[in-house]
Design a protein around this motif. Structure first.
Motif, PDB file in Angstrom:
ATOM      1  N   LYS A 588       0.815  -1.214   0.000  1.00 12.88           N
ATOM      2  CA  LYS A 588       0.000   0.000   0.000  1.00 12.88           C
ATOM      3  C   LYS A 588       0.850   1.265   0.000  1.00 12.88           C
ATOM      4  CE  LYS A 588      -3.870   0.271   0.208  1.00 12.88           C
ATOM      5  NZ  LYS A 588      -4.864   0.382  -0.886  1.00 12.88           N
ATOM      6  N   HIS A 589       2.019   1.227   0.655  1.00 11.57           N
ATOM      7  CA  HIS A 589       2.857   2.428   0.751  1.00 11.57           C
ATOM      8  C   HIS A 589       4.072   2.368  -0.163  1.00 11.57           C
ATOM      9  CE1 HIS A 589       0.431   2.547   4.453  1.00 11.57           C
ATOM     10  NE2 HIS A 589       0.531   3.869   4.332  1.00 11.57           N
ATOM     11  N   GLN A 590       4.023   1.445  -1.111  1.00 14.41           N
ATOM     12  CA  GLN A 590       5.049   1.327  -2.157  1.00 14.41           C
ATOM     13  C   GLN A 590       6.458   1.197  -1.572  1.00 14.41           C
ATOM     14  OE1 GLN A 590       4.329   4.724  -4.729  1.00 14.41           O
ATOM     15  NE2 GLN A 590       2.655   3.664  -5.773  1.00 14.41           N
ATOM     16  N   VAL A 591       6.559   0.399  -0.522  1.00 11.66           N
ATOM     17  CA  VAL A 591       7.866   0.079   0.066  1.00 11.66           C
ATOM     18  C   VAL A 591       8.365  -1.206  -0.584  1.00 11.66           C
ATOM     19  CG1 VAL A 591       9.092  -0.588   2.161  1.00 11.66           C
ATOM     20  CG2 VAL A 591       7.355   1.217   2.252  1.00 11.66           C
ATOM     21  N   PRO A 592       9.458  -1.148  -1.335  1.00 17.97           N
ATOM     22  CA  PRO A 592       9.948  -2.362  -2.011  1.00 17.97           C
ATOM     23  C   PRO A 592      10.410  -3.404  -1.003  1.00 17.97           C
ATOM     24  CG  PRO A 592      11.567  -0.600  -2.171  1.00 17.97           C
ATOM     25  CD  PRO A 592      10.332   0.020  -1.572  1.00 17.97           C
ATOM     26  N   PHE A 593      10.200  -4.657  -1.348  1.00 16.83           N
ATOM     27  CA  PHE A 593      10.650  -5.735  -0.467  1.00 16.83           C
ATOM     28  C   PHE A 593      11.295  -6.835  -1.304  1.00 16.83           C
ATOM     29  CE2 PHE A 593       6.183  -6.621  -1.455  1.00 16.83           C
ATOM     30  CZ  PHE A 593       6.232  -7.947  -1.879  1.00 16.83           C
ATOM     31  N   SER A 594      12.132  -7.622  -0.629  1.00 20.02           N
ATOM     32  CA  SER A 594      12.777  -8.752  -1.290  1.00 20.02           C
ATOM     33  C   SER A 594      12.776  -9.928  -0.333  1.00 20.02           C
ATOM     34  CB  SER A 594      14.215  -8.409  -1.700  1.00 20.02           C
ATOM     35  OG  SER A 594      14.812  -9.489  -2.409  1.00 20.02           O
TER      36      SER A 594
END
Length: 700
Positions: A588-594
């Motif tokens: 929702k807050h466009q925080v990239p994750f891997s």
């Protein structure tokens, strides 16, 4: 033959143990008997005069250890190197021994005053006269060995002593006739034992055990096939007999109280001189270190590294900063027994930020890559600190700095590019830096100065105890606020424990409020977070009641199946299936994750990268440009991120297991700290502190 042997002795008229300069003296102060010592000495004298001519030097009042004439100096032919005693308690003996040597017609060589060397106690001639074994580590300095080679015209082999009980070479090492050697391997480091094995064939090495060693069996006088010693076990006597030697025991217990026996009480004064190459393999380098040397403990690290590596040092210059924020500068002369040991030591010193002082810039050694993905032997392994390499007279900055890589040099139309690369990424056409020449690393002294002025600092890469958690949390909260407000970057590395301990609601808040700019983890954190969001459980445990749910062991598989049906976590959010949780907030807050997978993963989730190399590259991409990395109870992922993060990035590792946070703090970065506590509690305290900073005091 035996009539030609001459030995110098000194009667124990003034012998007494009245100070401590070695471990044997401890507990024996004023417990020696001069009467018994005299009787033991006379018995030794009587045994030796059967095989040699005994000469005596007059004992002097006030110098009780003068009886140990082996330490007077080292004689070879007509030359003698006078001892420079390490301890003040023996330095007064020097002029008396010098006078005696000169009266006998020897050419006396005197070492520099600040260079300790304790004669035939630390230098023993191979009995064939081919080379000189010289010890260092406790009483004699390595830098004295080149003088011995020059003045005595002999090859010198340097041996490092590592057991303080055997502080002189002759306490644990005795060359015998016909190239035999009686010695105690435990008294030497690995390098020295290897050197001994290279020079003395197996059939001529007589290695003794500790029982014989502490009875000073190696502190023996060898004349032809006679070996005179304090005491030996039956097995050792048999070994000597089998090799054609005759062991003779003469008790010297009173002298053992001062750390000496038969060899210590004698000095052979007519050692024959045989031609041999005048060589010493001792290497020297002068390094410079700069920074807050005392506050950071860096100067101690440097000196300890030299000694632990088998070298020796002399502090040539030390300029202490006049003010609290001023940096200090030290120049240190480093000595090592040969080029191999020197290379190992210098590699570690460079990692600590030391630079080599030389009139000319020493170029880095480059070796071409001959097989893609494979580095040449002896390649330089990189650290987290900014590194420069000397090529063609110019210092070039290494790009992409990280730990545990190699330095690759590539020729391009615009010039040479120097880059830190993982071994697997090395390509044909590139060259790799090998050895430690022409390399320098830089520590950020600005960060150190800043830390010295802040009340809550990350000094020392320490591991915080429970009573300091609140202080550390306060500092982290301030950092998070400052980084967010100036548009910086914070990366969170999280493990599934964050979910199990109830920390997800606090991590959600950090993401919503803009404090997190990338999330790294494994398949598990996402699965357990999604399980909690969809079914209110984590690993089948009800997060509200803390009790197991019937059939809950299947919940994590149901969560995986649901996301796989959607095709991705983002699709599950868009379809309204996933409506809360850490992964929901990231989308929702466009925080990239891997998410990096492992062999134990169930499913896995469609977003999880099961290609390890792909996952590592994705991690490296997301941490690039970060200002702070917050590691929350994820040992493997935290260590992996730590290895690929350059110096200058603050890292906070939170884990209930001290071993995990210690592993991260061992990187040596002053910007890093480990916090030993429950991660859920930590996140709760962090949110409370952020609330205070923003004026919000309501409970989360």
């Amino acid at each position: 033959m035996t009539d030609a042997v001459r030995i110098l002795m000194c009667a124990p008229h003034h012998y007494e143990v009245d100070y401590v300069i070695n471990p044997w003296m401890e507990g024996n102060i004023h417990r020696s008997s001069r009467e018994r010592a005299q009787a033991e000495w006379e018995q030794l004298h009587q045994v030796l005069e059967t095989y040699a001519t005994i000469e005596q030097i007059e004992p002097q009042q006030g110098w009780p250890d003068m009886v140990f004439t082996a330490n007077a100096g080292l004689i070879l032919g007509d030359n003698v190197v006078l001892s420079r005693f390490f301890h003040a308690e023996r330095q007064g003996e020097e002029p008396y021994f010098q006078q005696w040597f000169e009266s006998q017609g020897y050419k006396v060589h005197v070492l520099p005053k600040s260079l300790p060397f304790e004669g035939a106690g630390d230098a023993l001639l191979d009995r064939s006269g081919r080379w000189l074994w010289a010890g260092y580590g406790f009483r004699s300095e390595l830098d004295s060995h080149p003088y011995l080679a020059k003045w005595l015209d002999v090859e010198v082999l340097s041996l490092r002593l590592v057991d303080r009980r055997f502080y002189h070479l002759d306490t644990c090492f005795c060359p015998l006739t016909d190239g035999y050697l009686l010695y105690y391997p435990g008294a030497f480091d690995t390098y020295s034992n290897r050197l001994i094995e290279l020079r003395v064939p197996p059939e001529k090495r007589i290695a003794i055990d500790e029982v014989d060693a502490v009875n000073f069996a190696c502190n023996s006088v060898n004349i032809d096939r006679i070996v005179v010693m304090n005491k030996a076990s039956d097995s050792l006597k048999q070994m000597l007999t089998d090799r054609g030697f005759t062991p003779l025991e003469t008790p010297l217990g009173e002298f053992l109280k001062a750390g000496g026996a038969a060899k210590c009480l004698t000095l052979r004064v007519n050692e024959p001189h045989q031609e041999s190459p005048q060589t010493s393999t001792v290497q020297n380098r002068t390094i410079q270190i700069e920074g807050h040397l005392l506050d950071s403990g860096l100067v101690n690290q440097v000196l300890d590294t030299i000694v632990a590596g088998g070298g020796s040092f002399q502090v040539a210059n030390f300029q202490l900063g006049a003010q609290r924020l001023d940096t200090s500068v030290a120049q240190v002369k480093v000595s090592a027994p040969d080029s191999t040991v020197m290379a190992d030591i210098m590699g570690q010193l460079i990692d600590l930020g030391a630079t080599t002082i030389s009139e000319d810039t020493i170029a880095a050694n480059l070796v071409a890559v001959t097989q893609a993905g494979v580095a040449p032997d002896d390649f330089y392994a990189t650290t987290i600190y900014p590194t420069e390499v000397s090529i063609d007279g110019e210092w070039l900055k290494v790009q992409g700095q990280r730990m545990d890589g190699a330095i690759a040099v590539a020729n391009t139309p615009s010039g040479k590019i120097v880059r830190c690369k993982l071994l697997r990424d090395l390509q044909l056409g590139e060259s790799v830096v090998v050895g430690s020449e022409g390399i320098r690393t830089k520590r950020n002294t600005t960060t150190i100065k800043k830390a010295a002025t802040e009340e809550f600092s990350f000094m020392g890469a320490g591991v915080s105890s429970e009573r300091r958690v609140e202080l550390v949390v306060e500092q982290i909260a301030w950092d998070l606020r400052r980084i967010r407000d100036r548009g910086g970057k914070v990366v969170v590395v999280a493990g599934p424990v964050v979910i199990h301990t109830g920390g997800s609601e606090h991590l959600n808040r950090l993401i919503r409020d803009g404090y997190v700019h990338a999330l790294l983890g494994g398949n598990a954190i996402a699965v357990h977070d999604i399980e909690q969001s969809l079914m209110g459980t984590s690993l089948g445990v009800d997060m509200q009641r803390g009790t197991s749910v019937h059939g809950g062991h299947r919940h994590h598989l149901k969560a995986i199946n649901t996301i796989r049906r959607c095709g991705s976590i983002a699709n599950a959010v868009e379809q309204g299936i996933l409506t809360s949780g850490v992964m929901y907030e990231c989308v929702k807050h466009q925080v990239p994750f891997s998410l990096a997978g492992s062999i134990r993963d169930d499913g896995p989730l469609p977003d999880t990268k099961m290609d390890l190399i792909e996952a590592q590259a994705d991690y490296a991409r997301l941490i690039e440009g970060s200002d702070l990395i917050l590691m929350l109870s994820s040992m493997l992922h935290s260590i992996g991120v730590g290895n690929m993060t350059p110096a200058g990035v603050k890292m906070v590792c939170v884990d209930i297991n001290p071993a995990v946070v210690t592993k991260l703090s061992d990187r040596g970065s002053i910007e890093s700290i480990g916090v030993v506590t429950d991660v859920g509690l930590f996140l709760s305290l962090l949110i409370q502190q952020l609330n205070k900073l923003t004026g919000q005091y309501d409970r989360v």
